[in-house]
Design a protein around this motif. Structure first.
Motif, mmCIF file in Angstrom:
data_model
loop_
_atom_site.group_PDB
_atom_site.id
_atom_site.type_symbol
_atom_site.label_atom_id
_atom_site.label_comp_id
_atom_site.label_asym_id
_atom_site.label_seq_id
_atom_site.Cartn_x
_atom_site.Cartn_y
_atom_site.Cartn_z
ATOM 1 N N THR A 1 1.827 2.909 -17.627
ATOM 2 C CA THR A 1 3.270 2.895 -17.384
ATOM 3 C C THR A 1 3.665 1.633 -16.625
ATOM 4 O OG1 THR A 1 3.108 4.056 -15.253
ATOM 5 C CG2 THR A 1 3.325 5.422 -17.238
ATOM 6 N N GLY A 2 4.919 1.223 -16.851
ATOM 7 C CA GLY A 2 5.478 0.113 -16.091
ATOM 8 C C GLY A 2 6.086 0.561 -14.792
ATOM 9 N N GLY A 3 6.137 1.873 -14.567
ATOM 10 C CA GLY A 3 6.686 2.434 -13.334
ATOM 11 C C GLY A 3 5.854 3.598 -12.870
ATOM 12 N N ALA A 4 6.515 4.562 -12.241
ATOM 13 C CA ALA A 4 5.807 5.714 -11.690
ATOM 14 C C ALA A 4 5.303 6.631 -12.798
ATOM 15 C CB ALA A 4 6.728 6.483 -10.763
ATOM 16 N N LEU A 5 4.229 7.332 -12.479
ATOM 17 C CA LEU A 5 3.664 8.349 -13.369
ATOM 18 C C LEU A 5 3.683 9.674 -12.621
ATOM 19 C CD1 LEU A 5 2.182 9.238 -15.966
ATOM 20 C CD2 LEU A 5 0.033 8.550 -14.860
ATOM 21 N N ILE A 6 4.424 10.657 -13.160
ATOM 22 C CA ILE A 6 4.543 11.950 -12.515
ATOM 23 C C ILE A 6 4.294 13.058 -13.532
ATOM 24 C CG2 ILE A 6 6.173 11.074 -10.778
ATOM 25 C CD1 ILE A 6 8.444 12.283 -12.399
ATOM 26 N N ASP A 7 4.312 14.313 -13.031
ATOM 27 C CA ASP A 7 4.179 15.443 -13.954
ATOM 28 C C ASP A 7 5.120 16.568 -13.544
ATOM 29 O OD1 ASP A 7 2.867 16.349 -11.719
ATOM 30 O OD2 ASP A 7 1.058 17.005 -12.751
ATOM 31 N N MET A 8 5.612 17.284 -14.534
ATOM 32 C CA MET A 8 6.468 18.435 -14.296
ATOM 33 C C MET A 8 5.876 19.709 -14.887
ATOM 34 S SD MET A 8 9.495 17.517 -17.073
ATOM 35 C CE MET A 8 10.429 19.008 -16.764
ATOM 36 N N ALA A 9 4.693 19.584 -15.473
ATOM 37 C CA ALA A 9 3.990 20.738 -16.031
ATOM 38 C C ALA A 9 2.496 20.404 -16.050
ATOM 39 C CB ALA A 9 4.491 21.052 -17.433
ATOM 40 N N ALA A 10 1.672 21.424 -16.238
ATOM 41 C CA ALA A 10 0.224 21.224 -16.246
ATOM 42 C C ALA A 10 -0.219 20.461 -17.478
ATOM 43 C CB ALA A 10 -0.482 22.576 -16.181
ATOM 44 N N ASN A 11 -1.222 19.608 -17.289
ATOM 45 C CA ASN A 11 -1.772 18.788 -18.364
ATOM 46 C C ASN A 11 -3.282 18.977 -18.417
ATOM 47 O OD1 ASN A 11 0.742 16.964 -19.014
ATOM 48 N ND2 ASN A 11 0.605 17.076 -16.790
ATOM 49 N N THR A 12 -3.846 18.876 -19.623
ATOM 50 C CA THR A 12 -5.272 19.156 -19.816
ATOM 51 C C THR A 12 -5.929 18.040 -20.622
ATOM 52 O OG1 THR A 12 -4.827 21.541 -19.860
ATOM 53 C CG2 THR A 12 -6.940 20.803 -20.756
ATOM 54 N N ALA A 13 -7.084 17.579 -20.151
ATOM 55 C CA ALA A 13 -7.883 16.578 -20.871
ATOM 56 C C ALA A 13 -9.268 16.559 -20.281
ATOM 57 C CB ALA A 13 -7.234 15.204 -20.794
ATOM 58 N N ASP A 14 -10.209 15.944 -20.988
ATOM 59 C CA ASP A 14 -11.540 15.732 -20.430
ATOM 60 C C ASP A 14 -11.449 14.649 -19.359
ATOM 61 O OD1 ASP A 14 -14.197 15.515 -19.867
ATOM 62 O OD2 ASP A 14 -14.757 14.560 -21.760
ATOM 63 N N ALA A 15 -11.212 13.413 -19.785
ATOM 64 C CA ALA A 15 -11.116 12.299 -18.840
ATOM 65 C C ALA A 15 -9.696 11.761 -18.827
ATOM 66 C CB ALA A 15 -12.090 11.200 -19.223
ATOM 67 N N LEU A 16 -9.108 11.661 -17.635
ATOM 68 C CA LEU A 16 -7.802 11.032 -17.462
ATOM 69 C C LEU A 16 -8.000 9.610 -16.963
ATOM 70 C CD1 LEU A 16 -4.672 10.931 -17.105
ATOM 71 C CD2 LEU A 16 -5.054 11.824 -14.776
ATOM 72 N N THR A 17 -7.355 8.654 -17.668
ATOM 73 C CA THR A 17 -7.343 7.261 -17.236
ATOM 74 C C THR A 17 -5.898 6.815 -17.152
ATOM 75 O OG1 THR A 17 -9.412 6.846 -18.435
ATOM 76 C CG2 THR A 17 -8.135 4.922 -17.754
ATOM 77 N N PHE A 18 -5.519 6.208 -16.005
ATOM 78 C CA PHE A 18 -4.145 5.743 -15.858
ATOM 79 C C PHE A 18 -4.093 4.324 -15.296
ATOM 80 C CE2 PHE A 18 -5.085 8.207 -11.967
ATOM 81 C CZ PHE A 18 -4.805 7.278 -10.968
ATOM 82 N N ASN A 19 -3.013 3.632 -15.673
ATOM 83 C CA ASN A 19 -2.700 2.298 -15.155
ATOM 84 C C ASN A 19 -1.198 2.278 -14.968
ATOM 85 O OD1 ASN A 19 -2.234 -0.401 -14.648
ATOM 86 N ND2 ASN A 19 -3.628 -1.165 -16.231
ATOM 87 N N ALA A 20 -0.756 2.450 -13.738
ATOM 88 C CA ALA A 20 0.661 2.648 -13.455
ATOM 89 C C ALA A 20 1.230 1.501 -12.641
ATOM 90 C CB ALA A 20 0.870 3.969 -12.742
ATOM 91 N N GLY A 21 2.453 1.118 -12.979
ATOM 92 C CA GLY A 21 3.153 0.087 -12.216
ATOM 93 C C GLY A 21 3.789 0.611 -10.958
ATOM 94 N N GLY A 22 3.762 1.932 -10.758
ATOM 95 C CA GLY A 22 4.306 2.562 -9.562
ATOM 96 C C GLY A 22 3.374 3.642 -9.073
ATOM 97 N N ALA A 23 3.912 4.527 -8.252
ATOM 98 C CA ALA A 23 3.111 5.605 -7.689
ATOM 99 C C ALA A 23 2.681 6.586 -8.781
ATOM 100 C CB ALA A 23 3.918 6.350 -6.636
ATOM 101 N N VAL A 24 1.553 7.242 -8.531
ATOM 102 C CA VAL A 24 1.040 8.281 -9.438
ATOM 103 C C VAL A 24 1.053 9.594 -8.677
ATOM 104 C CG1 VAL A 24 -0.934 9.102 -10.744
ATOM 105 C CG2 VAL A 24 -0.388 6.658 -10.711
ATOM 106 N N THR A 25 1.864 10.542 -9.174
ATOM 107 C CA THR A 25 1.986 11.852 -8.521
ATOM 108 C C THR A 25 1.786 12.914 -9.581
ATOM 109 O OG1 THR A 25 3.624 10.868 -7.022
ATOM 110 C CG2 THR A 25 3.410 13.266 -7.002
ATOM 111 N N LEU A 26 0.561 13.373 -9.687
ATOM 112 C CA LEU A 26 0.216 14.427 -10.646
ATOM 113 C C LEU A 26 -0.200 15.635 -9.831
ATOM 114 C CD1 LEU A 26 -1.821 12.257 -13.210
ATOM 115 C CD2 LEU A 26 0.612 12.850 -13.264
ATOM 116 N N ASP A 27 0.822 16.366 -9.394
ATOM 117 C CA ASP A 27 0.597 17.411 -8.397
ATOM 118 C C ASP A 27 1.007 18.804 -8.868
ATOM 119 O OD1 ASP A 27 3.298 16.944 -8.483
ATOM 120 O OD2 ASP A 27 3.546 16.617 -6.311
#
Length: 276
Positions: A250-276
Motif C-alpha cells: 500500500t501507498g498508505g496505511a494498512l488496516i482491517d475491519m474483519a478477520a483475514n486468513t492466510a498461511d503467510a502474510l507479507t506487507f509493504n505499507a507506506g503508512g501504519a499497519v493496524t491489523l487488530d
C-alpha cells in the motif's frame, strides 16, 4: 413502411442498406454486408442475418435485437434496444441510448464493446476476447457462463462481473461504487482499477498488483495466493486465502475491519499497519 410484420428472410436477398417502420417483428436476411439505416420496429423484435458485416448509419429501435453475422457487428449509433443477442465473425460494437441487456452475445475470439446511457445487464452468457464497457449506470454481468479474457470500462454504478475461467482486469473504473468479481480461475490485472469496495471470489490465485489500483476496502476468497497493491490506504475487510499466502503493498496505511486468513502474510505499507 409496413402496418404488420416484415419478414424478408430468403437467403439470396442482397441489399446494401435497410430502413423502415413496422407494426410487427422485423426479420432480415442478406447475402453479404448490410447497413441498418434506421429501422423502427417499436416494441417488436428485430432479427438480422448477414453473410458479411452488419453496420448502422442511423439509429434503430426494437425490443429484442438478434443477429447472426458472418463479419463484424458495428451498431454504434444512438440505438434503442432492450436486449441484444447474437453471434459474429468479428468484433462486436453496441451503443444503446439507455439500459441494455446482453441476452447472449458470442463474439468468439473477437472483442465486445458496449456503450449504454443506462445500466448494462445480462440475461444469458456472453463470450468475447476483450470486453470493454462504458455505462452511465451499474454494470451487472453476473451470469456464470460468461467467458471474457479481459474486462475494462467505466460505470456510473456498481460493477459486478462473473467469468467461467480466468479473468484479467484491464482497467475497470467504478469510481466511488463497488466492484465484485467472481471467476472460475485466476483473477489478474494488466492496468489500474478503481472502486470503493473490492469483493472477489476466485477459484484460482488473485494477483492485482498494478501500482495504480485504488480500492478503499478489499474482501474475498481465493484458491491460491492473493497479491494486492493499492496506491494509498487499504482496509482488509475479510480476505480468506486459506492455506495460501497473502501479500499486500500500500501507498498508505494498512488496516482491517474483519478477520483475514492466510498461511503467510507479507506487507509493504507506506503508512501504519493496524491489523487488530
Amino acid at each position: 413502411n409496413a402496418a404488420g410484420a416484415v419478414t424478408l428472410d430468403v437467403a439470396g436477398n442482397d441489399f446494401n442498406s435497410a430502413a423502415g417502420t413496422a407494426g410487427g417483428n422485423v426479420a432480415l436476411v442478406d447475402a453479404n454486408d448490410l447497413d441498418l439505416a434506421g429501422i423502427n420496429a417499436g416494441a417488436n423484435d428485430l432479427s438480422v442475418t448477414t453473410v458479411g458485416a452488419l453496420t448502422d448509419s442511423a439509429a434503430n429501435t426494437a425490443d429484442a435485437l438478434a443477429f447472426n453475422a458472418g463479419g463484424a457487428v458495428t451498431l454504434d449509433n444512438l440505438n434503442d434496444f432492450n436486449s441484444v443477442a447474437g453471434t459474429a465473425g468479428g468484433n462486436v460494437t453496441l451503443v444503446d441510448v439507455d439500459e441494455l441487456d446482453l441476452a447472449g452475445v458470442n463474439a468468439g475470439a473477437n472483442d465486445l464493446t458496449v456503450t449504454t446511457g443506462g445500466a448494462l445487464t445480462d440475461a444469458a452468457a456472453s463470450t468475447a476476447d476483450a470486453l470493454t464497457f462504458a455505462a452511465l449506470g451499474a454494470v451487472t454481468l453476473d451470469v456464470a457462463g460468461n467467458d471474457f479474457n479481459s474486462a475494462a470500462g467505466t460505470a456510473g454504478g456498481n460493477v459486478s462481473l462473473a467469468d467461467v475461467d480466468d479473468l484479467d482486469l484491464a482497467g475497470v473504473n467504478a469510481g466511488a461504487n463497488d466492484l465484485t468479481v467472481t471467476t472460475g480461475g485466476a483473477l489478474t490485472d494488466s492496468a489500474a482499477n478503481t472502486a470503493d469496495a473490492l469483493t472477489f471470489n476466485a477459484a484460482g490465485a488473485v494477483t492485482l498488483d498494478v501500482a495504480g489500483n485504488d480500492f478503499n476496502t478489499a474482501a474475498g476468497t481465493a484458491a491460491g495466493n492473493v497479491t494486492l497493491v493499492d496506491v494509498d490506504g487499504l482496509d482488509l475487510a475479510g480476505i480468506n486465502a486459506g492455506a495460501n499466502d497473502l501479500s499486500v503493498t500500500t501507498g498508505g496505511a494498512l488496516i482491517d475491519m474483519a478477520a483475514n486468513t492466510a498461511d503467510a502474510l507479507t506487507f509493504n505499507a507506506g503508512g501504519a499497519v493496524t491489523l487488530d
